[in-house]
Design a protein around this motif. Structure first.
Motif, PDB file in Angstrom:
ATOM      1  N   ARG A 158      62.578  -8.960  21.663  1.00  0.00           N
ATOM      2  CA  ARG A 158      61.638  -9.521  21.609  1.00  0.00           C
ATOM      3  C   ARG A 158      62.267 -11.527  22.596  1.00  0.00           C
ATOM      4  O   ARG A 158      61.487 -11.918  22.173  1.00  0.00           O
ATOM      5  CB  ARG A 158      61.134 -10.551  20.504  1.00  0.00           C
ATOM      6  CG  ARG A 158      60.289 -10.003  19.965  1.00  0.00           C
ATOM      7  CD  ARG A 158      59.469 -10.757  18.698  1.00  0.00           C
ATOM      8  NE  ARG A 158      58.889  -9.660  17.192  1.00  0.00           N
ATOM      9  CZ  ARG A 158      59.076  -8.971  16.345  1.00  0.00           C
ATOM     10  NH1 ARG A 158      60.396  -9.362  15.720  1.00  0.00           N
ATOM     11  NH2 ARG A 158      58.468  -8.220  15.989  1.00  0.00           N
ATOM     12  N   LYS A 159      63.363 -11.051  23.419  1.00  0.00           N
ATOM     13  CA  LYS A 159      63.623 -11.721  24.140  1.00  0.00           C
ATOM     14  C   LYS A 159      63.481 -11.308  25.979  1.00  0.00           C
ATOM     15  O   LYS A 159      63.314 -10.313  25.735  1.00  0.00           O
ATOM     16  CB  LYS A 159      65.350 -12.237  24.364  1.00  0.00           C
ATOM     17  CG  LYS A 159      65.205 -12.909  22.296  1.00  0.00           C
ATOM     18  CD  LYS A 159      66.935 -13.211  22.510  1.00  0.00           C
ATOM     19  CE  LYS A 159      66.772 -13.702  20.896  1.00  0.00           C
ATOM     20  NZ  LYS A 159      68.188 -13.810  21.058  1.00  0.00           N
ATOM     21  N   GLU A 160      63.019 -11.814  26.411  1.00  0.00           N
ATOM     22  CA  GLU A 160      63.013 -11.203  27.988  1.00  0.00           C
ATOM     23  C   GLU A 160      64.616 -11.021  28.862  1.00  0.00           C
ATOM     24  O   GLU A 160      64.898 -12.264  28.915  1.00  0.00           O
ATOM     25  CB  GLU A 160      62.430 -12.437  28.809  1.00  0.00           C
ATOM     26  CG  GLU A 160      61.856 -11.933  30.330  1.00  0.00           C
ATOM     27  CD  GLU A 160      61.284 -13.577  31.333  1.00  0.00           C
ATOM     28  OE1 GLU A 160      60.020 -13.163  31.051  1.00  0.00           O
ATOM     29  OE2 GLU A 160      61.702 -14.362  31.503  1.00  0.00           O
ATOM     30  N   LEU A 161      64.480  -9.792  29.166  1.00  0.00           N
ATOM     31  CA  LEU A 161      65.832  -9.337  29.469  1.00  0.00           C
ATOM     32  C   LEU A 161      65.639  -9.241  31.702  1.00  0.00           C
ATOM     33  O   LEU A 161      64.556  -8.926  31.570  1.00  0.00           O
ATOM     34  CB  LEU A 161      66.385  -8.522  29.240  1.00  0.00           C
ATOM     35  CG  LEU A 161      66.828  -7.874  29.914  1.00  0.00           C
ATOM     36  CD1 LEU A 161      68.302  -8.576  29.920  1.00  0.00           C
ATOM     37  CD2 LEU A 161      67.328  -6.125  29.290  1.00  0.00           C
ATOM     38  N   ALA A 162      66.018  -9.733  32.425  1.00  0.00           N
ATOM     39  CA  ALA A 162      66.054 -10.047  33.423  1.00  0.00           C
ATOM     40  C   ALA A 162      68.005  -9.478  34.275  1.00  0.00           C
ATOM     41  O   ALA A 162      68.647  -9.733  33.894  1.00  0.00           O
ATOM     42  CB  ALA A 162      65.415 -10.915  34.638  1.00  0.00           C
ATOM     43  N   ILE A 163      67.542  -8.796  35.446  1.00  0.00           N
ATOM     44  CA  ILE A 163      68.973  -8.706  35.654  1.00  0.00           C
ATOM     45  C   ILE A 163      68.484  -8.501  37.496  1.00  0.00           C
ATOM     46  O   ILE A 163      67.921  -8.202  37.547  1.00  0.00           O
ATOM     47  CB  ILE A 163      69.111  -6.982  35.556  1.00  0.00           C
ATOM     48  CG1 ILE A 163      69.770  -6.898  33.735  1.00  0.00           C
ATOM     49  CG2 ILE A 163      70.365  -6.954  36.695  1.00  0.00           C
ATOM     50  CD1 ILE A 163      69.948  -5.407  33.726  1.00  0.00           C
TER      51      ILE A 163
ATOM     52  N   VAL B 173      66.435  -5.936  38.402  1.00  0.00           N
ATOM     53  CA  VAL B 173      65.804  -5.142  36.473  1.00  0.00           C
ATOM     54  C   VAL B 173      64.569  -6.784  36.526  1.00  0.00           C
ATOM     55  O   VAL B 173      64.924  -7.925  36.210  1.00  0.00           O
ATOM     56  CB  VAL B 173      65.783  -5.420  35.745  1.00  0.00           C
ATOM     57  CG1 VAL B 173      65.218  -5.012  34.299  1.00  0.00           C
ATOM     58  CG2 VAL B 173      66.762  -3.766  35.525  1.00  0.00           C
ATOM     59  N   PRO B 174      63.354  -6.477  36.954  1.00  0.00           N
ATOM     60  CA  PRO B 174      62.824  -8.281  36.710  1.00  0.00           C
ATOM     61  C   PRO B 174      61.861  -8.061  35.539  1.00  0.00           C
ATOM     62  O   PRO B 174      62.672  -7.313  34.380  1.00  0.00           O
ATOM     63  CB  PRO B 174      60.952  -7.526  37.147  1.00  0.00           C
ATOM     64  CG  PRO B 174      61.451  -5.996  38.079  1.00  0.00           C
ATOM     65  CD  PRO B 174      62.715  -5.129  37.816  1.00  0.00           C
ATOM     66  N   PRO B 175      62.111  -9.417  34.928  1.00  0.00           N
ATOM     67  CA  PRO B 175      61.375  -9.803  33.730  1.00  0.00           C
ATOM     68  C   PRO B 175      60.652  -9.406  32.257  1.00  0.00           C
ATOM     69  O   PRO B 175      59.521  -8.537  33.113  1.00  0.00           O
ATOM     70  CB  PRO B 175      61.675 -11.216  33.699  1.00  0.00           C
ATOM     71  CG  PRO B 175      62.188 -11.679  35.465  1.00  0.00           C
ATOM     72  CD  PRO B 175      61.324 -10.725  35.756  1.00  0.00           C
ATOM     73  N   LYS B 176      61.419  -8.475  32.066  1.00  0.00           N
ATOM     74  CA  LYS B 176      60.579  -8.264  30.973  1.00  0.00           C
ATOM     75  C   LYS B 176      61.110  -8.056  29.147  1.00  0.00           C
ATOM     76  O   LYS B 176      62.387  -8.829  29.013  1.00  0.00           O
ATOM     77  CB  LYS B 176      60.525  -6.107  31.492  1.00  0.00           C
ATOM     78  CG  LYS B 176      62.201  -6.473  30.562  1.00  0.00           C
ATOM     79  CD  LYS B 176      62.347  -3.897  30.910  1.00  0.00           C
ATOM     80  CE  LYS B 176      61.751  -3.109  29.717  1.00  0.00           C
ATOM     81  NZ  LYS B 176      62.121  -2.383  29.847  1.00  0.00           N
ATOM     82  N   ILE B 177      60.320  -8.599  28.298  1.00  0.00           N
ATOM     83  CA  ILE B 177      60.101  -8.537  26.681  1.00  0.00           C
ATOM     84  C   ILE B 177      60.843  -7.222  26.496  1.00  0.00           C
ATOM     85  O   ILE B 177      60.234  -6.271  26.956  1.00  0.00           O
ATOM     86  CB  ILE B 177      59.055  -9.152  25.935  1.00  0.00           C
ATOM     87  CG1 ILE B 177      58.213 -10.063  26.754  1.00  0.00           C
ATOM     88  CG2 ILE B 177      59.143  -9.150  24.343  1.00  0.00           C
ATOM     89  CD1 ILE B 177      59.318 -11.590  26.965  1.00  0.00           C
ATOM     90  N   ILE B 178      62.020  -7.245  25.382  1.00  0.00           N
ATOM     91  CA  ILE B 178      62.622  -5.836  24.762  1.00  0.00           C
ATOM     92  C   ILE B 178      61.623  -6.294  23.628  1.00  0.00           C
ATOM     93  O   ILE B 178      62.008  -6.935  22.836  1.00  0.00           O
ATOM     94  CB  ILE B 178      64.079  -6.107  24.465  1.00  0.00           C
ATOM     95  CG1 ILE B 178      65.019  -6.437  26.363  1.00  0.00           C
ATOM     96  CG2 ILE B 178      64.910  -5.138  23.653  1.00  0.00           C
ATOM     97  CD1 ILE B 178      64.356  -5.443  27.576  1.00  0.00           C
ATOM     98  N   THR B 179      61.329  -4.978  23.308  1.00  0.00           N
ATOM     99  CA  THR B 179      61.127  -4.724  22.055  1.00  0.00           C
ATOM    100  C   THR B 179      61.032  -3.448  21.150  1.00  0.00           C
ATOM    101  O   THR B 179      60.902  -3.548  19.805  1.00  0.00           O
ATOM    102  CB  THR B 179      59.785  -4.208  22.302  1.00  0.00           C
ATOM    103  OG1 THR B 179      58.731  -3.435  22.893  1.00  0.00           O
ATOM    104  CG2 THR B 179      58.523  -5.849  22.406  1.00  0.00           C
ATOM    105  N   ASN B 180      61.895  -2.412  21.704  1.00  0.00           N
ATOM    106  CA  ASN B 180      62.675  -1.468  20.536  1.00  0.00           C
ATOM    107  C   ASN B 180      64.044  -0.974  22.167  1.00  0.00           C
ATOM    108  O   ASN B 180      64.636  -1.215  23.024  1.00  0.00           O
ATOM    109  CB  ASN B 180      61.606  -0.263  22.069  1.00  0.00           C
ATOM    110  CG  ASN B 180      60.399  -0.286  20.926  1.00  0.00           C
ATOM    111  OD1 ASN B 180      60.611  -0.710  20.343  1.00  0.00           O
ATOM    112  ND2 ASN B 180      59.446  -0.277  22.023  1.00  0.00           N
TER     113      ASN B 180
END
Length: 180
Positions: free
Chosen positions: A111-116, A130-137
């Protein structure tokens, strides 16, 4: 002869009461000082925690941004928390697959936003890989993000620093050489 003996006993009894009172007072002072020392030790432990958790990583982040030595791992507290596996034939201008292997538990990312982002040493150019995206899995078949796969193209050759951010904060980085 009996009277001096009684006086000596009374004096000894009074001395015992006085000494007992003094010892009781000293014991209460020692207990108070021990409590204060324990509180100071807790504050020092808290300060140690702050230094280890906030100050040292911040210093490492600053020093890493100036350190352009090729490395595909990032270590925190003596443990590799990110490793990037790139295609051995990695070249500028072509799309390649990268495996970002995050070793921390899934709760770190859930449930946190990951970006690279990638930064080019020579030009200072920044690209979003890697555009900012919420990690759910977690990664498919894994308990965490051990195989976070991304495909992207690096436009020019040279040294690139790939920086992973969690909720907009620096998490880890690696330095890769992209050939022409």
């Amino acid at each position: 002869m009996n009277k001096p003996y009684n006086i000596i006993l009374i004096l000894m009894l009074i001395m015992n009461v006085v000494i007992g009172g003094a010892l009781f007072h000293q014991t209460s002072l020692l207990t108070e000082y021990k409590s204060k020392i324990n509180n100071l030790e807790l504050k020092v432990e808290d300060l140690d925690g702050v230094i280890k958790e906030r100050i040292v990583p911040g210093l490492r982040e600053v020093s890493n941004k100036d350190d352009w030595i090729t490395r595909n791992t990032y270590t925190k507290n003596g443990k590799v928390i990110l490793e990037v596996m790139e295609d051995p034939s990695l070249r500028a201008g072509k799309s390649f697959g990268y495996i970002f292997s995050f070793s921390e538990p899934f709760e770190t990312f859930n449930r946190k936003e990951l970006a690279i982002y990638a930064y080019h040493k020579e030009t200072g150019d920044k690209i979003t890989v890697v555009p900012p995206k919420i990690i759910t899995n977690p990664s498919s078949g894994y308990p965490s993000l051990e195989r976070f796969i991304a495909f992207f193209k690096i436009p020019i050759s040279g040294l690139w620093r790939f920086e992973a951010e969690i909720d907009g904060e620096f998490y880890a980085d690696v330095i890769l050489l992209v050939k022409e």
